[in-house]
Design a protein around this motif. Sequence first.
Motif, PDB file in Angstrom:
ATOM      1  N   ALA A   1       0.915  -1.160  -0.414  1.00  9.34           N
ATOM      2  CA  ALA A   1       0.163   0.010  -0.072  1.00  9.34           C
ATOM      3  C   ALA A   1       1.036   1.560  -0.132  1.00  9.34           C
ATOM      4  O   ALA A   1       2.044   1.428   0.711  1.00  9.34           O
ATOM      5  CB  ALA A   1      -0.499   0.202   1.036  1.00  9.34           C
ATOM      6  N   MET A   2       0.709   2.133  -0.796  1.00  5.39           N
ATOM      7  CA  MET A   2       1.323   3.329  -0.764  1.00  5.39           C
ATOM      8  C   MET A   2       1.094   4.699  -0.439  1.00  5.39           C
ATOM      9  O   MET A   2      -0.394   4.784  -0.591  1.00  5.39           O
ATOM     10  CB  MET A   2       1.504   3.719  -2.785  1.00  5.39           C
ATOM     11  CG  MET A   2       2.728   4.885  -2.857  1.00  5.39           C
ATOM     12  SD  MET A   2       2.918   4.635  -4.237  1.00  5.39           S
ATOM     13  CE  MET A   2       1.597   5.312  -5.545  1.00  5.39           C
ATOM     14  N   THR A   3       1.258   5.387   0.200  1.00 13.46           N
ATOM     15  CA  THR A   3       0.954   6.597   0.750  1.00 13.46           C
ATOM     16  C   THR A   3       1.692   8.044   0.782  1.00 13.46           C
ATOM     17  O   THR A   3       2.812   7.457   0.645  1.00 13.46           O
ATOM     18  CB  THR A   3       0.534   7.171   2.327  1.00 13.46           C
ATOM     19  OG1 THR A   3       1.662   6.482   3.193  1.00 13.46           O
ATOM     20  CG2 THR A   3      -0.265   5.515   2.416  1.00 13.46           C
ATOM     21  N   LYS A   4       0.885   9.020   0.293  1.00 16.13           N
ATOM     22  CA  LYS A   4       1.991  10.233   0.513  1.00 16.13           C
ATOM     23  C   LYS A   4       3.119  10.363   1.515  1.00 16.13           C
ATOM     24  O   LYS A   4       2.794  10.204   2.910  1.00 16.13           O
ATOM     25  CB  LYS A   4       1.330  11.853   0.302  1.00 16.13           C
ATOM     26  CG  LYS A   4       2.599  13.058   0.430  1.00 16.13           C
ATOM     27  CD  LYS A   4       0.979  14.075   0.269  1.00 16.13           C
ATOM     28  CE  LYS A   4       2.437  15.495   0.304  1.00 16.13           C
ATOM     29  NZ  LYS A   4       1.403  16.482   0.629  1.00 16.13           N
ATOM     30  N   LYS A   5       4.298   9.888   1.173  1.00 16.42           N
ATOM     31  CA  LYS A   5       5.244  10.045   2.472  1.00 16.42           C
ATOM     32  C   LYS A   5       5.860  11.155   3.347  1.00 16.42           C
ATOM     33  O   LYS A   5       5.113  12.397   3.174  1.00 16.42           O
ATOM     34  CB  LYS A   5       6.831  10.510   1.621  1.00 16.42           C
ATOM     35  CG  LYS A   5       7.912  10.385   2.919  1.00 16.42           C
ATOM     36  CD  LYS A   5       9.364  10.042   1.474  1.00 16.42           C
ATOM     37  CE  LYS A   5      10.212   9.387   2.243  1.00 16.42           C
ATOM     38  NZ  LYS A   5      10.369   7.745   2.734  1.00 16.42           N
ATOM     39  N   ASP A   6       5.565  10.726   4.773  1.00 15.79           N
ATOM     40  CA  ASP A   6       5.652  10.936   5.983  1.00 15.79           C
ATOM     41  C   ASP A   6       4.156  12.037   6.275  1.00 15.79           C
ATOM     42  O   ASP A   6       3.664  12.924   6.624  1.00 15.79           O
ATOM     43  CB  ASP A   6       6.614  12.384   5.932  1.00 15.79           C
ATOM     44  CG  ASP A   6       7.873  11.927   5.847  1.00 15.79           C
ATOM     45  OD1 ASP A   6       7.791  10.978   6.737  1.00 15.79           O
ATOM     46  OD2 ASP A   6       9.049  12.684   5.323  1.00 15.79           O
ATOM     47  N   ASN A   7       2.806  11.692   5.325  1.00 19.17           N
ATOM     48  CA  ASN A   7       1.623  12.198   6.612  1.00 19.17           C
ATOM     49  C   ASN A   7       1.021  11.630   6.904  1.00 19.17           C
ATOM     50  O   ASN A   7      -0.433  12.157   7.848  1.00 19.17           O
ATOM     51  CB  ASN A   7       0.578  12.048   5.124  1.00 19.17           C
ATOM     52  CG  ASN A   7       0.428  10.190   4.558  1.00 19.17           C
ATOM     53  OD1 ASN A   7       0.450   9.495   5.021  1.00 19.17           O
ATOM     54  ND2 ASN A   7      -0.995  10.390   3.834  1.00 19.17           N
ATOM     55  N   GLY A   8       1.852  10.151   8.338  1.00 19.51           N
ATOM     56  CA  GLY A   8       1.234  10.075   9.691  1.00 19.51           C
ATOM     57  C   GLY A   8       0.431   8.525   8.967  1.00 19.51           C
ATOM     58  O   GLY A   8      -0.160   7.964   9.943  1.00 19.51           O
ATOM     59  N   LEU A   9       0.125   8.144   8.051  1.00 16.05           N
ATOM     60  CA  LEU A   9      -1.081   6.698   7.587  1.00 16.05           C
ATOM     61  C   LEU A   9      -0.396   5.920   7.585  1.00 16.05           C
ATOM     62  O   LEU A   9      -0.955   4.620   7.862  1.00 16.05           O
ATOM     63  CB  LEU A   9      -2.173   7.725   6.231  1.00 16.05           C
ATOM     64  CG  LEU A   9      -3.175   6.316   5.535  1.00 16.05           C
ATOM     65  CD1 LEU A   9      -4.115   6.397   7.156  1.00 16.05           C
ATOM     66  CD2 LEU A   9      -3.168   6.924   4.827  1.00 16.05           C
ATOM     67  N   VAL A  10       0.979   5.654   7.113  1.00 17.63           N
ATOM     68  CA  VAL A  10       1.207   4.320   6.989  1.00 17.63           C
ATOM     69  C   VAL A  10       1.327   3.569   7.491  1.00 17.63           C
ATOM     70  O   VAL A  10       1.412   2.437   8.254  1.00 17.63           O
ATOM     71  CB  VAL A  10       3.141   4.353   6.422  1.00 17.63           C
ATOM     72  CG1 VAL A  10       3.998   4.842   7.159  1.00 17.63           C
ATOM     73  CG2 VAL A  10       2.994   3.234   5.766  1.00 17.63           C
ATOM     74  N   GLU A  11       2.052   3.842   9.829  1.00 23.57           N
ATOM     75  CA  GLU A  11       1.484   3.638  10.144  1.00 23.57           C
ATOM     76  C   GLU A  11       0.324   2.173  11.213  1.00 23.57           C
ATOM     77  O   GLU A  11       0.632   1.248  10.390  1.00 23.57           O
ATOM     78  CB  GLU A  11       2.032   3.381  11.390  1.00 23.57           C
ATOM     79  CG  GLU A  11       4.270   4.710  11.628  1.00 23.57           C
ATOM     80  CD  GLU A  11       4.223   5.836  11.103  1.00 23.57           C
ATOM     81  OE1 GLU A  11       2.778   6.577  10.146  1.00 23.57           O
ATOM     82  OE2 GLU A  11       5.599   6.133  10.256  1.00 23.57           O
ATOM     83  N   PRO A  12      -0.498   3.232  11.067  1.00 23.43           N
ATOM     84  CA  PRO A  12      -2.241   2.545  10.828  1.00 23.43           C
ATOM     85  C   PRO A  12      -2.367   1.730   9.626  1.00 23.43           C
ATOM     86  O   PRO A  12      -3.063  -0.025  10.481  1.00 23.43           O
ATOM     87  CB  PRO A  12      -2.649   4.065  11.366  1.00 23.43           C
ATOM     88  CG  PRO A  12      -2.286   5.286  10.231  1.00 23.43           C
ATOM     89  CD  PRO A  12      -0.330   4.116  10.537  1.00 23.43           C
ATOM     90  N   LEU A  13      -1.606   1.970   8.423  1.00 25.66           N
ATOM     91  CA  LEU A  13      -1.741   1.250   7.611  1.00 25.66           C
ATOM     92  C   LEU A  13      -1.547  -0.329   8.071  1.00 25.66           C
ATOM     93  O   LEU A  13      -2.194  -1.552   8.013  1.00 25.66           O
ATOM     94  CB  LEU A  13      -2.038   1.461   6.107  1.00 25.66           C
ATOM     95  CG  LEU A  13      -2.675   2.426   5.640  1.00 25.66           C
ATOM     96  CD1 LEU A  13      -2.001   2.454   4.093  1.00 25.66           C
ATOM     97  CD2 LEU A  13      -4.190   1.743   4.982  1.00 25.66           C
TER      98      LEU A  13
END
Length: 326
Positions: free
Chosen positions: A271-283
């Motif tokens: 799963a890919m997210t905008k860098k450093d937007n804080g979403l990758v950890e809960p994903l």
Amino acid sequence: MRVSPARLLAVPVLLVAALAACGAEPALDTPAASAPVVAGKKINLSPDQNRVRTGKVAAIAARVPKEIAADGRLTVGFSAGGSPPLVSPATDDTTLIGVETDLAQLVADVLGLEFTPRSSSWENLFLAARSGTYEAVFSNVTVTEERKDTYDFATYRIDQLAWQVPGAGPVKAIKGPADIAGLRVSVGSGTNQEKILLDWDRQNRAAGRQPVEILYYEKYGDVLLALKSGRVQAYFGPHPNIAYNVAVSGGSRIAGTFSGAGPDLQGLIAAMTKKDNGLVEPLHEALNTVIRNGTYGQVLERWGLASEAIPESRINPPGLPRQPAS
């Protein structure tokens, strides 16, 4: 996007109306059954998916950045040009279905957000993720070192690539660069498999072998027609799509498989997210939750992809190495 000197832009082939109307990819031969069977599993291509679901985990949901959670939705991008079993239109030609949409639904469930799918071209997925228009992308995206400069990744499947060739064609096996010297081959533009292919072509040229003639098509269906007509002799793409087409349609076969991260590293889909937007950890935590509770395995099983399961999700692991400048 790196462009090869050998690049030849192919004119898209018009698909027959019946295939276009049902939203299915054209095949090398007509499937024998309306409900395809892949890896022993009957694949449901209708819009009535009855997806595997799971429950919200409040502690993980609370970690979603407030600006993302504010509208109560998880907006997820998918490539509109995809094909089964990854992501594709259902038989209504509208509803997006596949293993990617099912896994995104599970993650949204854990985060307590409404799953909101969006479709676009492959190239626009990256632009939309970078701008935050898509809060996440679940579309068979491989972790690469270059992509990690701009995006964050939470892994959820292994990445296997395959070479698809006509069943009765002269190409028997593809094990390395020498096996594609002088061939007409197709690959998706802007993909990690394109980078691997261009590297193989550089190796062939350096060794004095014939260069590869690369043809690009917008849709996998156009690739299949090119294989059938002999315009291309091989296609390098995602193993799940190719294995599905070979199992359902016949007329072609797999001549070799490779890791999507090159010869020295197992590739990973994430799963890919905008860098450093804080979403990758809960994903990442949501993916590990569904891996542990078994719903992840149920999703892969229903799409015939149990062999691509991973034991745990990881954040930004090593990916396809940076490629040398052309």
